[in-house]
Design a protein around this motif. Structure first.
Motif, mmCIF file in Angstrom:
data_model
loop_
_atom_site.group_PDB
_atom_site.id
_atom_site.type_symbol
_atom_site.label_atom_id
_atom_site.label_comp_id
_atom_site.label_asym_id
_atom_site.label_seq_id
_atom_site.Cartn_x
_atom_site.Cartn_y
_atom_site.Cartn_z
ATOM 1 N N ILE C 174 -28.485 55.735 23.162
ATOM 2 C CA ILE C 174 -28.240 55.017 22.088
ATOM 3 C C ILE C 174 -29.524 54.063 21.696
ATOM 4 O O ILE C 174 -29.954 53.376 22.838
ATOM 5 N N VAL C 175 -29.988 53.841 20.615
ATOM 6 C CA VAL C 175 -30.988 52.658 20.307
ATOM 7 C C VAL C 175 -30.266 52.005 19.174
ATOM 8 O O VAL C 175 -29.623 52.639 18.124
ATOM 9 N N VAL C 176 -30.081 50.647 19.317
ATOM 10 C CA VAL C 176 -29.759 49.776 18.396
ATOM 11 C C VAL C 176 -30.961 48.922 17.900
ATOM 12 O O VAL C 176 -31.527 48.222 18.641
ATOM 13 N N ASP C 177 -31.290 49.094 16.615
ATOM 14 C CA ASP C 177 -32.314 48.554 16.029
ATOM 15 C C ASP C 177 -31.838 47.291 15.107
ATOM 16 O O ASP C 177 -31.384 47.941 13.983
ATOM 17 N N SER C 178 -32.073 46.335 15.442
ATOM 18 C CA SER C 178 -31.286 45.074 14.366
ATOM 19 C C SER C 178 -32.343 44.080 13.663
ATOM 20 O O SER C 178 -33.336 43.751 14.694
ATOM 21 N N ALA C 179 -32.019 43.534 12.807
ATOM 22 C CA ALA C 179 -32.746 42.452 12.188
ATOM 23 C C ALA C 179 -31.784 41.407 11.634
ATOM 24 O O ALA C 179 -30.578 41.514 11.309
ATOM 25 N N THR C 180 -32.205 40.025 12.209
ATOM 26 C CA THR C 180 -31.491 38.962 11.987
ATOM 27 C C THR C 180 -32.085 37.853 11.000
ATOM 28 O O THR C 180 -33.264 37.837 10.834
ATOM 29 N N PRO C 238 -37.213 37.280 7.411
ATOM 30 C CA PRO C 238 -37.392 36.034 6.667
ATOM 31 C C PRO C 238 -36.215 35.719 5.729
ATOM 32 O O PRO C 238 -36.470 35.871 4.339
ATOM 33 N N MET C 239 -35.098 35.402 6.178
ATOM 34 C CA MET C 239 -33.829 35.123 5.409
ATOM 35 C C MET C 239 -33.015 34.241 6.254
ATOM 36 O O MET C 239 -33.292 34.154 7.292
ATOM 37 N N ASP C 240 -32.039 33.701 5.423
ATOM 38 C CA ASP C 240 -31.280 32.583 6.251
ATOM 39 C C ASP C 240 -30.312 33.181 7.164
ATOM 40 O O ASP C 240 -30.228 32.940 8.103
ATOM 41 N N ARG C 241 -29.717 34.331 6.592
ATOM 42 C CA ARG C 241 -28.468 34.725 7.200
ATOM 43 C C ARG C 241 -28.349 36.466 7.270
ATOM 44 O O ARG C 241 -28.893 36.711 6.322
ATOM 45 N N GLY C 242 -27.424 36.799 7.780
ATOM 46 C CA GLY C 242 -27.295 38.164 8.056
ATOM 47 C C GLY C 242 -27.816 38.896 8.889
ATOM 48 O O GLY C 242 -28.941 38.426 9.746
ATOM 49 N N ILE C 243 -27.235 40.038 9.345
ATOM 50 C CA ILE C 243 -27.559 41.060 10.415
ATOM 51 C C ILE C 243 -27.402 42.362 10.002
ATOM 52 O O ILE C 243 -26.328 42.742 9.288
ATOM 53 N N ASP C 310 -22.424 39.196 8.177
ATOM 54 C CA ASP C 310 -23.134 37.821 7.897
ATOM 55 C C ASP C 310 -22.935 37.268 9.435
ATOM 56 O O ASP C 310 -22.012 37.086 10.060
ATOM 57 N N ASN C 311 -24.229 36.981 10.148
ATOM 58 C CA ASN C 311 -24.429 36.728 11.370
ATOM 59 C C ASN C 311 -23.469 35.397 11.810
ATOM 60 O O ASN C 311 -23.036 35.353 12.826
ATOM 61 N N LEU C 312 -23.474 34.478 10.733
ATOM 62 C CA LEU C 312 -22.860 33.213 10.853
ATOM 63 C C LEU C 312 -21.370 33.272 10.815
ATOM 64 O O LEU C 312 -20.356 32.365 11.150
ATOM 65 N N ILE C 313 -20.848 34.184 9.907
ATOM 66 C CA ILE C 313 -19.420 34.298 9.934
ATOM 67 C C ILE C 313 -18.804 35.395 10.558
ATOM 68 O O ILE C 313 -18.263 35.104 11.763
ATOM 69 N N LYS C 314 -18.895 36.499 10.269
ATOM 70 C CA LYS C 314 -18.357 37.732 11.129
ATOM 71 C C LYS C 314 -18.934 37.804 12.369
ATOM 72 O O LYS C 314 -18.422 37.940 13.459
ATOM 73 N N GLY C 315 -20.263 37.225 12.438
ATOM 74 C CA GLY C 315 -21.007 37.175 13.831
ATOM 75 C C GLY C 315 -20.658 36.056 14.500
ATOM 76 O O GLY C 315 -21.113 35.923 15.768
#
Lengths: 337, 337, 337, 337
Positions: C174-180, C238-243, C310-315
């Motif tokens: 399995i590969v997990v490629d993530s952006a935050t 280049p954004m405030d939030r989100g994954i 959302d990395n700060l809320i659900k994350g």
């Protein structure tokens, strides 16, 4: 080919300067001077120079060592430190463009009041040309030291000086409302420049206290032969680069949009980097260039004049290369088009 | 529980309004009115409402159909179309908040000059309260129709009106220099809002021609009992949302930073959404909220007053809900804190 | 009404947590614990809380003092420091949600290897429920301590676990490629998060070394009853939030897009915050919410599953409130919709 | 000095191409071909060219007219339209770089399947060199027509081809996970590229359907002499420009980080634009340049290879100028450093 030393190459103006000099057919960068003792390669410091300038290292060099290696120096240093270095280099026969504020103000007392330090080279302050070729080209040509203008002042002086000279706007009551990209704040991480603080954010800062205010006063005052005090408010916009200054002045008599525009067109008819445009410019239209776009309009009781530059190029390193070209007798646009 | 219809839910103000209403304990959204015939679900139109408001569809409904389903309506429609709809709904007994410009200006001739259309509901123009509770709360309370303010006017009126009322600044010669996030331009793709054009870009637009200029004139004039003409320059900043207005006015007499600040503090002491702050605010400090932050300072010969709001909330949908709360007799902050 | 203490309120997860708790009808924040001795108000630390939570100060409080004031605590502290605090509070009868990594890994040796410290509370590691209600709701309900999941793990586990459980994808390879968004890096200024470095930039980081890798391994392994090792690459966008995590796995047999989607739909049919969508989601579609959007598709020889949070809320803080609601017996969605 | 025509100058690749050609000492742009009948000046179309290329207009010219004015053409046109134009120009003796996809795929059936059109110049498809000098320099040198590579394929082929050739990774099961700046979507406003939709947003798109997938297959297959099928997922990141591709492949045997890196270093030792770096690169490190940065690492069971380019320069117009230089016998780096 002239041998060039750069002080303070690790910041953003240093990076832009190196990019421009790497393209300059008459310049060879021979020394990058820094206080860092571990001699990092410039490509470590600026990963965007990997493969471009791999061979150069930041070195801690004395003025004597620099004088052996270079004929010309660019000083991208903090104020006070800069004048000290410039004096040492000039005494060893180098020509210098100083990108700090040290030689911009002509009145030592004003400098010391706004910068809070004793000027390290009082003899040269007041005798050094202000490096805005559009206003002081002749003085720059013969100089061995040039004071490179501040980024905001460039964006405020270029649109306003011709209108003051032409008597189309009054010296009193000028407002300069400017927005800059975040690179204007330098490369040192600080809370206000932390991405999640600066992104999606627009704010005024330094309201009434920014050091570029007396610099604008002085050069505009010189342009119209009258003392004046502008009200200058800088803002931080969520972008890398660019300055847009929207300037408000009281028109003299019936000065119309057409009259304002015509005066600007006439003043800049032969300028290689300044364009007077028919629609409000964007910082993006001049980004990564040494170009200036200016737009003027009469709105109700005010003359509104808008000017866009790239803060790191025309507002710093591009202007420095333009001054270098003039001081060395090269074509003024070399490496800048 | 009041049954609520929303016209124009597919835009950004519509989206914010739905988010706020979804949290409102006294409101039930029962109709989303649109010209789209294919009844798209609101979650298709706004993917961020997936799982939140899945059940609702955009429907093409007549005023009679809406009157059967709803007691209150929000109109997020283009000007002229909006007044037509509002008139039809008011005639059927609904209360309405109009988010368009149709009922903001009190002088029909001024409206028709700036908007270039014949006003579709001339009887109500001039008799509709301007929906800025901080200035017109009592009139809003009893109203069945409220004109929701423009985003820029909100950000200019709140900082300036108390200073005019207090006689601390002069009505003549006011400059309002504002920056907005791109959502202020609406949801329809256009070249100027195309990401690679708007990003890394800061520009003035509508210099001297923006329709919010007479709206600011009118409400500030009303505040001080004198005719006035502001010079208003909007700018587009590379961010989603937020407005920061930096306002310049001639102080009356010696009005100091402290006097300006004190007058603002006094005016807004009991306001639930307005905070007078000691340092220049950022749009980020109020983003996604109905809050307002104001900062004042005397700089040389000018009073400089800075105001930050979220253009979509306090500048549009939050204000609309605040007006809804007042018109319905709910606590003013319901769903807004 | 439960009295709540928050440790580490000066960071971004602390800020989001305070925003959520301010809206929570059953929670009253009674203590903000910090090492800062000068008792700054929270509105100084977070200017966006001006007017919202003005009264609260950051205080340096002992566990005994906290135990007097609060019944429940959220710990937003660095690892190791967090477990120490949690142990002290649990010993004094408080319930705790730990937002650090200290109780997520069940194997103390794995923890000590990846985090490089001795675990300060070895008795509880391995016995603390992993706070992902979608997988461990029952264990969370009865717990006095819950380990709030990492942001990346949440975005990788939710899309993959049901497919592993259903036997539709293989555990190996399995590969997990993530952006935050950059808020994921915390609130301390660092060169990599300096606006002019992070803006207009997309980069991989921590390739093969990120501490969330063993956490994903563990929970996915638990889901399918087999040891597995994912290859995880985080990126900074280049954004405030989100994954957004794009996951690649080898499908078992003929597992089609439809089969993958159906398994996810079935797993999350009753989940209040998870939506399986028909088109690839964007981080923007879930920004500022506790929601999760998942999309699955078979592409050639791989199952591709995309998950946005959302990395700060659900994350982080939203999940913490969701766990708080479960631990306290409140409706799970309280303050989160 | 060669006389150059540019088709499709109104888009972003056209703009970058003009910027590069304006600096090229051997090229003179003599025709900008467009269907627009009103002959707009290029500075109206691209305000950033004000003062730079003011004299040039977009003209609707026949191939005969172009042949009279130019010796070389760049075609930045939509697929199918492009091949038609190229064929007409080649028949009139011009050399051409085609920036569309028309001559990239060598198999006409694959082209027609993925692009959904009949190929307008079937004789030349399959006989046209693929314009990636790092792989096909010799064929490009002698060519009168070159197929300029796709942006994503460039970013996937450069990191993977040497590893496939060296037998260090397996052809089966390769995953290419890429992120691009929004300029990659072209200059036509569309909802997905509307600033308030694209900003603060990261999303996958075209999952399993992007037309660059067969292009990557073909060139990598050619590199290793085996048929292969990559799984390619493009993402849209909130930035103007840049592509970062993170590629995952199954290593053959024990291929270590060092072995992977060494193979890449050897392959690109003499390349003027490719640097193999020791730390994961950022798109920003190559923005506005023709440079490529590649990083490789073994992570658990996968080889992870990361490649950064500027999508508009090395991914389009810079590569086109590089091909132009080779076809004309100029130094390969002319106007590109």
């Amino acid at each position: 080919m002239v041998r060039v030393a750069v002080y303070g190459a690790s910041g953003y103006t240093g990076l832009e300067l190196l990019r421009l000099l790497a393209r300059h057919p008459e310049a060879e960068v021979t020394a990058l001077v820094s206080r860092q003792e571990d001699r990092p390669s410039i490509a470590e410091v600026h990963p965007s120079l990997r493969g471009v300038l791999d061979g150069l290292c930041l070195e801690s060099l004395s003025p004597d060592e620099v004088a052996e290696r270079a004929d010309f120096a660019f000083a991208c240093l903090p104020h006070a430190a800069s004048a000290e270095t410039c004096a040492a280099l000039l005494g060893r026969g180098l020509k210098v463009v100083d990108l700090s504020a040290d030689y911009r103000l002509t009145d030592r007392a004003v400098y010391e009041q706004w910068y809070g330090v004793t000027h390290p080279d009082p003899e040269r302050i007041g005798k050094t040309p202000y490096g805005l070729p559009e206003l002081y080209r002749d003085a720059i040509r013969g100089a061995s030291l040039v004071a490179n203008p501040g980024c905001y002042p460039t964006s405020a002086i270029l649109p306003l000086a011709p209108l003051l000279k032409a008597g189309l706007i009054a010296p009193a009551g000028i407002v300069v409302d400017s927005a800059t990209g975040v690179s204007g704040g330098g490369r040192t991480p600080k809370p206000v420049f932390h991405f999640p603080e600066a992104n999606e954010s627009y704010m005024a800062y330094g309201v009434g206290t920014h050091r570029h205010m007396p610099e604008i006063d002085q050069v505009l005052g010189d342009a119209c032969g009258a003392d004046l005090e502008v009200v200058f408010t800088p803002h931080l916009a969520p972008m890398d680069r660019g300055i847009l200054s929207t300037c408000y002045a009281d028109p003299v008599g019936d000065a119309s949009s057409e009259a304002l525009t015509a005066a600007l067109r006439e003043a800049y008819a032969d300028e290689p980097f300044v364009t007077v445009v028919d629609a409000s410019p964007s910082t993006k239209h001049v980004a990564h260039t040494n170009r200036v776009q200016i737009f003027a309009k009469r709105v109700r009781g005010k003359a509104v004049v808008v000017c866009a530059i790239d803060n790191l190029i025309k507002g710093a390193s591009g202007a420095a290369v333009q001054n270098f070209n003039l001081m060395q007798g090269y074509a003024e646009t070399t490496a800048l088009d």
